[in-house]
Design an enzyme around this catalytic site. Structure first.
Site, PDB file in Angstrom:
ATOM      1  N   LEU A 189      -6.804  80.117  81.014  1.00  0.00           N
ATOM      2  CA  LEU A 189      -6.857  81.558  80.726  1.00  0.00           C
ATOM      3  C   LEU A 189      -5.702  82.023  79.848  1.00  0.00           C
ATOM      4  O   LEU A 189      -5.845  82.961  79.080  1.00  0.00           O
ATOM      5  CB  LEU A 189      -6.885  82.376  82.016  1.00  0.00           C
ATOM      6  CG  LEU A 189      -8.076  82.125  82.951  1.00  0.00           C
ATOM      7  CD1 LEU A 189      -8.184  83.217  83.988  1.00  0.00           C
ATOM      8  CD2 LEU A 189      -9.372  81.990  82.175  1.00  0.00           C
TER       9      LEU A 189
ATOM     10  N   HIS B 108      -4.556  87.818  96.402  1.00  0.00           N
ATOM     11  CA  HIS B 108      -3.923  86.491  96.342  1.00  0.00           C
ATOM     12  C   HIS B 108      -2.547  86.530  97.000  1.00  0.00           C
ATOM     13  O   HIS B 108      -2.192  85.653  97.779  1.00  0.00           O
ATOM     14  CB  HIS B 108      -3.757  86.030  94.890  1.00  0.00           C
ATOM     15  CG  HIS B 108      -5.008  85.472  94.293  1.00  0.00           C
ATOM     16  ND1 HIS B 108      -5.615  84.337  94.772  1.00  0.00           N
ATOM     17  CD2 HIS B 108      -5.765  85.890  93.260  1.00  0.00           C
ATOM     18  CE1 HIS B 108      -6.698  84.088  94.055  1.00  0.00           C
ATOM     19  NE2 HIS B 108      -6.809  85.019  93.134  1.00  0.00           N
TER      20      HIS B 108
ATOM     21  N   THR C   7     -13.286  83.767  88.933  1.00  0.00           N
ATOM     22  CA  THR C   7     -13.380  84.893  88.002  1.00  0.00           C
ATOM     23  C   THR C   7     -14.213  84.650  86.738  1.00  0.00           C
ATOM     24  O   THR C   7     -15.207  85.340  86.510  1.00  0.00           O
ATOM     25  CB  THR C   7     -11.957  85.321  87.600  1.00  0.00           C
ATOM     26  OG1 THR C   7     -11.282  85.692  88.799  1.00  0.00           O
ATOM     27  CG2 THR C   7     -11.977  86.490  86.644  1.00  0.00           C
TER      28      THR C   7
ATOM     29  N   TYR D  47      -7.658  91.262  75.879  1.00  0.00           N
ATOM     30  CA  TYR D  47      -7.160  91.368  77.255  1.00  0.00           C
ATOM     31  C   TYR D  47      -5.642  91.513  77.322  1.00  0.00           C
ATOM     32  O   TYR D  47      -4.904  90.755  76.699  1.00  0.00           O
ATOM     33  CB  TYR D  47      -7.589  90.153  78.085  1.00  0.00           C
ATOM     34  CG  TYR D  47      -7.246  90.349  79.544  1.00  0.00           C
ATOM     35  CD1 TYR D  47      -7.914  91.303  80.298  1.00  0.00           C
ATOM     36  CD2 TYR D  47      -6.229  89.623  80.155  1.00  0.00           C
ATOM     37  CE1 TYR D  47      -7.587  91.521  81.626  1.00  0.00           C
ATOM     38  CE2 TYR D  47      -5.896  89.835  81.483  1.00  0.00           C
ATOM     39  CZ  TYR D  47      -6.587  90.790  82.210  1.00  0.00           C
ATOM     40  OH  TYR D  47      -6.261  91.017  83.525  1.00  0.00           O
TER      41      TYR D  47
ATOM     42  N   ASP E  49      -7.817  91.586  93.177  1.00  0.00           N
ATOM     43  CA  ASP E  49      -7.658  90.124  93.149  1.00  0.00           C
ATOM     44  C   ASP E  49      -6.180  89.753  93.225  1.00  0.00           C
ATOM     45  O   ASP E  49      -5.783  88.916  94.039  1.00  0.00           O
ATOM     46  CB  ASP E  49      -8.279  89.557  91.865  1.00  0.00           C
ATOM     47  CG  ASP E  49      -8.180  88.039  91.809  1.00  0.00           C
ATOM     48  OD1 ASP E  49      -8.930  87.379  92.545  1.00  0.00           O
ATOM     49  OD2 ASP E  49      -7.333  87.529  91.055  1.00  0.00           O
TER      50      ASP E  49
ATOM     51  N   HIS F 139     -10.100  82.368  96.730  1.00  0.00           N
ATOM     52  CA  HIS F 139     -11.562  82.356  96.588  1.00  0.00           C
ATOM     53  C   HIS F 139     -11.913  81.127  95.779  1.00  0.00           C
ATOM     54  O   HIS F 139     -11.016  80.376  95.380  1.00  0.00           O
ATOM     55  CB  HIS F 139     -12.021  83.643  95.903  1.00  0.00           C
ATOM     56  CG  HIS F 139     -11.303  83.898  94.621  1.00  0.00           C
ATOM     57  ND1 HIS F 139     -11.724  83.405  93.416  1.00  0.00           N
ATOM     58  CD2 HIS F 139     -10.129  84.556  94.366  1.00  0.00           C
ATOM     59  CE1 HIS F 139     -10.858  83.775  92.472  1.00  0.00           C
ATOM     60  NE2 HIS F 139      -9.873  84.465  93.013  1.00  0.00           N
TER      61      HIS F 139
ATOM     62  N   ASN G  63     -12.027  78.491  85.754  1.00  0.00           N
ATOM     63  CA  ASN G  63     -11.046  79.179  84.890  1.00  0.00           C
ATOM     64  C   ASN G  63     -10.247  78.161  84.084  1.00  0.00           C
ATOM     65  O   ASN G  63      -9.716  78.486  83.027  1.00  0.00           O
ATOM     66  CB  ASN G  63     -10.063  80.000  85.723  1.00  0.00           C
ATOM     67  CG  ASN G  63     -10.698  81.222  86.351  1.00  0.00           C
ATOM     68  OD1 ASN G  63     -11.839  81.568  86.043  1.00  0.00           O
ATOM     69  ND2 ASN G  63      -9.948  81.893  87.227  1.00  0.00           N
TER      70      ASN G  63
ATOM     71  N   ASP H  80     -16.564  90.083  91.092  1.00  0.00           N
ATOM     72  CA  ASP H  80     -16.938  88.709  90.761  1.00  0.00           C
ATOM     73  C   ASP H  80     -16.990  87.801  91.985  1.00  0.00           C
ATOM     74  O   ASP H  80     -17.669  86.788  91.997  1.00  0.00           O
ATOM     75  CB  ASP H  80     -15.971  88.138  89.711  1.00  0.00           C
ATOM     76  CG  ASP H  80     -14.510  88.366  90.067  1.00  0.00           C
ATOM     77  OD1 ASP H  80     -14.214  89.111  91.027  1.00  0.00           O
ATOM     78  OD2 ASP H  80     -13.640  87.787  89.377  1.00  0.00           O
ATOM     79  N   HIS H  81     -16.263  88.161  93.043  1.00  0.00           N
ATOM     80  CA  HIS H  81     -16.175  87.342  94.263  1.00  0.00           C
ATOM     81  C   HIS H  81     -15.361  88.115  95.279  1.00  0.00           C
ATOM     82  O   HIS H  81     -14.804  89.175  94.961  1.00  0.00           O
ATOM     83  CB  HIS H  81     -15.502  85.991  93.977  1.00  0.00           C
ATOM     84  CG  HIS H  81     -14.183  86.152  93.274  1.00  0.00           C
ATOM     85  ND1 HIS H  81     -13.061  86.615  93.915  1.00  0.00           N
ATOM     86  CD2 HIS H  81     -13.826  85.970  91.980  1.00  0.00           C
ATOM     87  CE1 HIS H  81     -12.075  86.695  93.041  1.00  0.00           C
ATOM     88  NE2 HIS H  81     -12.510  86.317  91.856  1.00  0.00           N
TER      89      HIS H  81
HETATM   90  P1  AMP Z   1      -8.574  84.071  89.251  1.00  0.00           P
HETATM   91  O1  AMP Z   1      -7.658  82.922  88.952  1.00  0.00           O
HETATM   92  O2  AMP Z   1      -9.999  83.588  89.382  1.00  0.00           O
HETATM   93  O3  AMP Z   1      -8.111  84.856  90.398  1.00  0.00           O
HETATM   94  O4  AMP Z   1      -8.523  84.988  87.944  1.00  0.00           O
HETATM   95  C1  AMP Z   1      -8.077  86.312  87.921  1.00  0.00           C
HETATM   96  C2  AMP Z   1      -7.252  86.528  86.714  1.00  0.00           C
HETATM   97  O5  AMP Z   1      -8.026  86.366  85.528  1.00  0.00           O
HETATM   98  C3  AMP Z   1      -6.716  87.946  86.572  1.00  0.00           C
HETATM   99  O6  AMP Z   1      -5.539  88.137  87.289  1.00  0.00           O
HETATM  100  C4  AMP Z   1      -6.503  88.090  85.095  1.00  0.00           C
HETATM  101  O7  AMP Z   1      -5.151  87.864  84.748  1.00  0.00           O
HETATM  102  C5  AMP Z   1      -7.345  87.002  84.468  1.00  0.00           C
HETATM  103  N1  AMP Z   1      -8.299  87.609  83.546  1.00  0.00           N
HETATM  104  C6  AMP Z   1      -9.280  88.470  83.837  1.00  0.00           C
HETATM  105  N2  AMP Z   1      -9.963  88.832  82.736  1.00  0.00           N
HETATM  106  C7  AMP Z   1      -9.394  88.180  81.705  1.00  0.00           C
HETATM  107  C8  AMP Z   1      -9.656  88.134  80.301  1.00  0.00           C
HETATM  108  N3  AMP Z   1     -10.642  88.842  79.751  1.00  0.00           N
HETATM  109  N4  AMP Z   1      -8.856  87.338  79.549  1.00  0.00           N
HETATM  110  C9  AMP Z   1      -7.869  86.600  80.103  1.00  0.00           C
HETATM  111  N5  AMP Z   1      -7.581  86.609  81.422  1.00  0.00           N
HETATM  112  C10 AMP Z   1      -8.331  87.387  82.218  1.00  0.00           C
HETATM  113 ZN    ZN Z   2     -11.816  87.126  90.143  1.00  0.00          ZN
HETATM  114 ZN    ZN Z   3      -8.433  85.443  92.010  1.00  0.00          ZN
END
Ligand code: AMP
Ligand code: ZN
Ligand code: ZN
Length: 411
Positions: free
Chosen positions: A106, A197, A72, A157, A193, A346, A93, A240-241
């Site tokens: 995050l 998951h 992401t 966010y 997403d 992913h 991340n 994004d993916h």
């Molecule tokens: P991933 O671990 O790659 O699947 O990341 C997806 C997660 O990123 C989402 O479920 C969101 O909770 C988090 N996310 C997306 N945008 C933001 C942001 N601007 N700030 C903080 N967390 C985010």
């Molecule tokens: Zn993502």
């Molecule tokens: Zn994800």
């Protein structure tokens, strides 16, 4: 004499201001929407009438190829900087910096807002320097503590923020007086997403998410109609993916194989960064992981295949482990978190088609009923610069020539 000079200066400023306002009058509005983890083929499931409408009246790419790794934050930031993750700095991340010993995660808003991690120039920085206003209803990297690195308007966010409220926020920005109104706005939804998951890409829950996000496009169209702006706004929808099915039976415990108490493991699932304080031990850990290489690959950063563009950032670690698509890598602790290894994931090889996302665009700048092959997401930043008539940052990875054919030719 002094008076004359003062009058001339005033006249000069009036001319400049008028010129700036005339100049920005010709720039169309653009809303960039991201549906997180929306796989390239979700729109072939017969449940997305609004995407079908865009396909007929705008541009559709076969797929949007993410940058590596297909996660992401790295990819959202590649989209708005035109740079590969190793160049814009956000390589995952979760990141560990062996120099400062800081950890980026995050949920740690202090680090997420810390400009230290962000080495690229975001589209809103490029635009701001050239007098073009921007806004963001969520986007990775949009919340930095330095105001000059943020969009003019932004929202912090909040994962559970109501979906319609987000659209209303965007529409309210478009209702601002002309000189305050942003020309570029981002909008973000996580739903595909999150459901991907939990339940996997082929689940009814993902279909419900796809259909819900599609209906949001319809709602946005209607709201733009209500304020008479439908024809003057470009809408670009990306992800994004993609997402692929994983299983707790396809799991490799890297910590066990590495068998070295001095290894620090960052990230898990599709990939792992391994940091080893004592550099004399790197070779030994590498040898063990190489010996057992099965359903994953282990690399020293300099040997990561060149097409990943992922070699020389110090956040990659001393060793890098990449799981085969559909497999997961982890540590001893992860044995108790096997639920995390069900459903979808992913982060894998970005050439693997299930990691690809979507690219749709409609509006005054785009051709109609135009289909193209796969586009790489680093090319979106130069495209946005072209639409906004601003000069892109130099030395980026994306190239306008790889994407500009989707733009309408000037009459
Ligand atoms: P991933 O671990 O790659 O699947 O990341 C997806 C997660 O990123 C989402 O479920 C969101 O909770 C988090 N996310 C997306 N945008 C933001 C942001 N601007 N700030 C903080 N967390 C985010
Ligand atoms: Zn993502
Ligand atoms: Zn994800």
């Amino acid at each position: 004499m002094k008076n004359l000079f003062r009058r001339f200066s005033v006249l000069f400023f009036v001319i400049i201001l008028n010129y700036a306002s005339l100049y920005s009058q010709n720039i169309p509005y653009t809303i960039l929407i991201s549906f997180d983890g929306f796989r390239w083929d979700y729109t072939s499931r017969g449940i997305t009438p609004n995407f079908d409408y865009i396909e007929k009246n705008g541009v559709k790419a076969l797929s949007l190829k993410p940058s590596f790794p297909s996660i992401t934050f790295p990819n959202h930031i590649s989209i708005v900087t035109g740079m590969y993750p190793q160049n814009h700095g956000v390589i995952a991340n979760t990141m560990y910096d062996p120099v400062t010993e800081k950890l980026y995660q995050l949920r740690d808003t202090f680090e997420v807002r810390n400009p230290y991690w962000y080495k690229g120039e975001f589209i809103w920085e490029t635009a701001k320097r050239q007098g073009v206003k921007t806004a963001s209803y969520f986007w990775p990297g949009s919340e930095m503590i330095l105001a000059y690195r943020r969009p003019d308007y932004y929202e912090k966010y909040e994962h559970d923020r109501d979906y319609i409220e987000r659209i209303n926020g965007v529409v309210n920005w478009l209702k601002l007086p002309f000189n305050e109104r942003p020309k570029f706005i981002t909008l973000y939804y996580d739903l595909t997403d999150s459901e991907g998951h939990r339940f996997g890409p082929n689940s009814p829950q993902v279909n419900a998410a796809v259909s819900k996000l599609d209906s949001l496009i319809g709602i946005l169209f209607n709201k733009l109609d209500e304020i008479n702006m439908r024809d003057s706004v470009n809408i670009i929808i990306v992800s994004d993916h993609g997402m692929t099915e994983i299983s707790s039976e396809r799991y490799v415990n890297i910590e066990e194989i590495a068998d070295n108490p001095n290894c620090k493991f960052i990230n898990r699932g599709a990939l792992m960064n391994i940091f080893i304080k004592n550099k004399n031990e790197v070779e030994d850990v590498y040898r063990k992981l190489k010996q057992h290489e099965n359903h994953y690959k282990v690399y020293k950063p300099e040997n990561i295949p060149l097409h990943y563009h992922f070699n020389y950032n110090h956040l990659i670690g001393d060793l890098f482990v990449l799981a085969e698509p559909g497999w997961s890598v982890g540590t001893n602790k992860d044995k108790d978190r096997m639920n995390d290894y069900k459903g979808g994931n992913h982060g894998f090889d970005n050439s693997f088609i299930e990691m690809h996302g979507i690219f749709y665009a409609i509006g005054p700048s785009f051709k109609k009923n135009y289909k193209t092959g796969t586009i790489e997401n680093i090319n979106i930043y130069p495209l946005l610069c072209k639409i906004m008539n601003i000069k892109p940052k130099q030395n980026i990875d994306g190239k306008l020539e790889n994407i500009e054919f989707i733009l309408k030719e000037k009459e």
